[in-house]
Design a protein around this motif. Structure first.
Motif, PDB file in Angstrom:
ATOM      1  N   THR A  44       0.834  -1.195   0.000  1.00 44.49           N
ATOM      2  CA  THR A  44       0.000   0.000   0.000  1.00 44.49           C
ATOM      3  C   THR A  44       0.869   1.244   0.000  1.00 44.49           C
ATOM      4  O   THR A  44       1.809   1.360   0.777  1.00 44.49           O
ATOM      5  N   GLY A  54      -5.190   5.904  -0.804  1.00 48.77           N
ATOM      6  CA  GLY A  54      -4.073   4.996  -0.999  1.00 48.77           C
ATOM      7  C   GLY A  54      -4.347   4.028  -2.120  1.00 48.77           C
ATOM      8  O   GLY A  54      -5.495   3.797  -2.517  1.00 48.77           O
ATOM      9  N   ARG A  55      -3.275   3.470  -2.673  1.00 46.09           N
ATOM     10  CA  ARG A  55      -3.373   2.455  -3.714  1.00 46.09           C
ATOM     11  C   ARG A  55      -2.725   1.192  -3.173  1.00 46.09           C
ATOM     12  O   ARG A  55      -1.634   1.232  -2.621  1.00 46.09           O
ATOM     13  N   THR A  56      -3.406   0.078  -3.336  1.00 50.50           N
ATOM     14  CA  THR A  56      -2.918  -1.198  -2.829  1.00 50.50           C
ATOM     15  C   THR A  56      -2.800  -2.195  -3.974  1.00 50.50           C
ATOM     16  O   THR A  56      -3.707  -2.311  -4.800  1.00 50.50           O
ATOM     17  N   GLY A  71      -8.017   2.752  -2.185  1.00 50.15           N
ATOM     18  CA  GLY A  71      -8.552   3.018  -0.865  1.00 50.15           C
ATOM     19  C   GLY A  71      -9.087   4.430  -0.767  1.00 50.15           C
ATOM     20  O   GLY A  71      -8.413   5.385  -1.167  1.00 50.15           O
ATOM     21  N   THR A  78      -5.030  -0.785   4.607  1.00 52.12           N
ATOM     22  CA  THR A  78      -6.408  -0.921   4.151  1.00 52.12           C
ATOM     23  C   THR A  78      -7.019  -2.232   4.643  1.00 52.12           C
ATOM     24  O   THR A  78      -6.410  -3.297   4.554  1.00 52.12           O
ATOM     25  N   ALA A  81      -7.168  -5.038   2.166  1.00 51.33           N
ATOM     26  CA  ALA A  81      -5.936  -5.807   1.992  1.00 51.33           C
ATOM     27  C   ALA A  81      -5.767  -6.820   3.119  1.00 51.33           C
ATOM     28  O   ALA A  81      -5.377  -7.974   2.887  1.00 51.33           O
TER      29      ALA A  81
END
Length: 352
Positions: A44, A54-56, A71, A78, A81
């Motif tokens: 993340t 956020g990007r996961t 996210g 997250t 995740a």
């Protein structure tokens, strides 16, 4: 000093990974080959974006596939995740840095991690800080560019299209939409109310454009210019643009009903669609550029939208786009557009 293969890769090569997805897949694969019993992993990164927190990226050891999840809330990791990793096996998490926005790594095992496994994962958490910092910086830049330029244009700029005059000629379905009487409305409403109305309008039209594969190039006052590039066939781009219009109108009808319930006036608008070639690239001053589209097709779709009020229609479609679609349309004849040499054949939707 000889390092285990995964750590040597982190030191020597990982910073040059083309993206977080490839980084995670490569790191997971190397740890798996080194004997760590991994079922999957998650990475993340926090990003500076208006709505995305956020990007996961989620990697599954069994297939080697990586998928991305976005996210939209806070939290140190997250929950999606966590849940995904927990579905694979025992989970371990590690912050890769000391700041609140430091990258986060999570691991799922095929069995509970033993002391040796934990030692290796702790080493990875220390060695991963430098390459992830570089990846996080690139991801942050990408998020900022996408927020202000759109995904396709941002990718072009990141790929090096930075000089004035650089660009390419592409064929696209163009959409131009504009609110009606908004200037007069802004004279009698508070600025905060005006901004809220504009945001709501832009959410509906831009959301519809993005949902059908288009890209908003710019907001012009209370107007929107968007394109649907021809990538497969002109018909596919034109149908996507028409579906976006239908979705935007439905969204605005719902918004107007909500505004009426609050005692606010509706937000009437006009939309025009056209198919043509545009020059898509950098235009502007030497030290202040705009990545946008210009050309006769852009001029035509703007002028065509200006006919909405005289013709009493909310949607107008050029003959060039109408020729590429099987959607039933109503002909409105040929019309002279200001500044356009040849008359334009105009159509509308049956309920347009």
């Amino acid at each position: 000093m000889d390092l285990p293969a995964p750590l040597a890769w982190l030191v020597d090569e990982a910073g040059a990974s083309p993206g977080p997805d490839r980084f995670l897949a490569e790191l997971g694969g190397r740890l798996l080959a080194d004997g760590v019993p991994l079922a999957g992993a998650a990475l993340t990164l926090a990003v500076p974006h208006p709505i995305i927190a956020g990007r996961t990226w989620l990697w599954r050891a069994e297939t080697g596939a990586v998928i991305e999840a976005l996210g939209f809330g806070g939290g140190s990791f997250t929950q999606s995740a966590r849940d995904w990793l927990a579905g694979l096996g025992p989970v371990e998490e590690a912050a890769c840095g000391s700041g609140p926005d430091s990258p986060l790594l999570g691991w799922a095992g095929t069995r509970p991690f033993g002391p040796a496994d934990m030692g290796r994962l702790r080493q990875v958490a220390r060695f991963v800080v430098a390459p992830l910092s570089a990846l996080a910086a690139r991801a942050a830049l990408a998020a900022l560019l996408e927020a202000y330029l759109g995904r396709r244009s941002a990718a072009r700029v990141q790929a090096g299209a930075l000089r004035r005059g650089t660009g390419e000629t592409i064929r696209a379905a163009l959409l131009y939409a504009d609110l009606r009487d908004f200037t007069a409305l802004s004279e009698v409403m508070e600025p905060a109310t005006i901004i809220a109305a504009l945001d709501a309008w832009f959410d509906r039209v831009a959301g519809a454009v993005h949902a059908f594969g288009g890209e908003v190039l710019k907001f012009i006052g209370d107007g929107v210019l968007a394109i649907f590039p021809v990538t497969a066939s002109p018909a596919a781009a034109c149908e996507a643009a028409l579906r976006a219009i239908v979705a935007a109108r439905a969204g605005m009808a719902h918004l107007d009903a909500a505004r009426q319930a609050q005692g606010l006036p509706p937000l009437p608008f006009g939309v025009a669609l056209h198919l043509g070639e545009i020059l898509w690239g950098n235009i502007g001053a030497a030290d202040r550029l705009d990545f946008t589209a210009i050309g006769p097709a852009v001029n035509l779709v703007s002028r065509l939208e200006g006919l909405c009020r005289p013709l009493g229609r909310s949607v107008l479609i050029s003959g060039a786009l109408a020729a590429e679609t099987t959607t039933p349309l109503v002909p409105l004849g040929d019309h002279v557009l200001r500044g356009i040499a040849a008359p334009c054949t105009v159509f509308t939707l049956p309920d347009g």
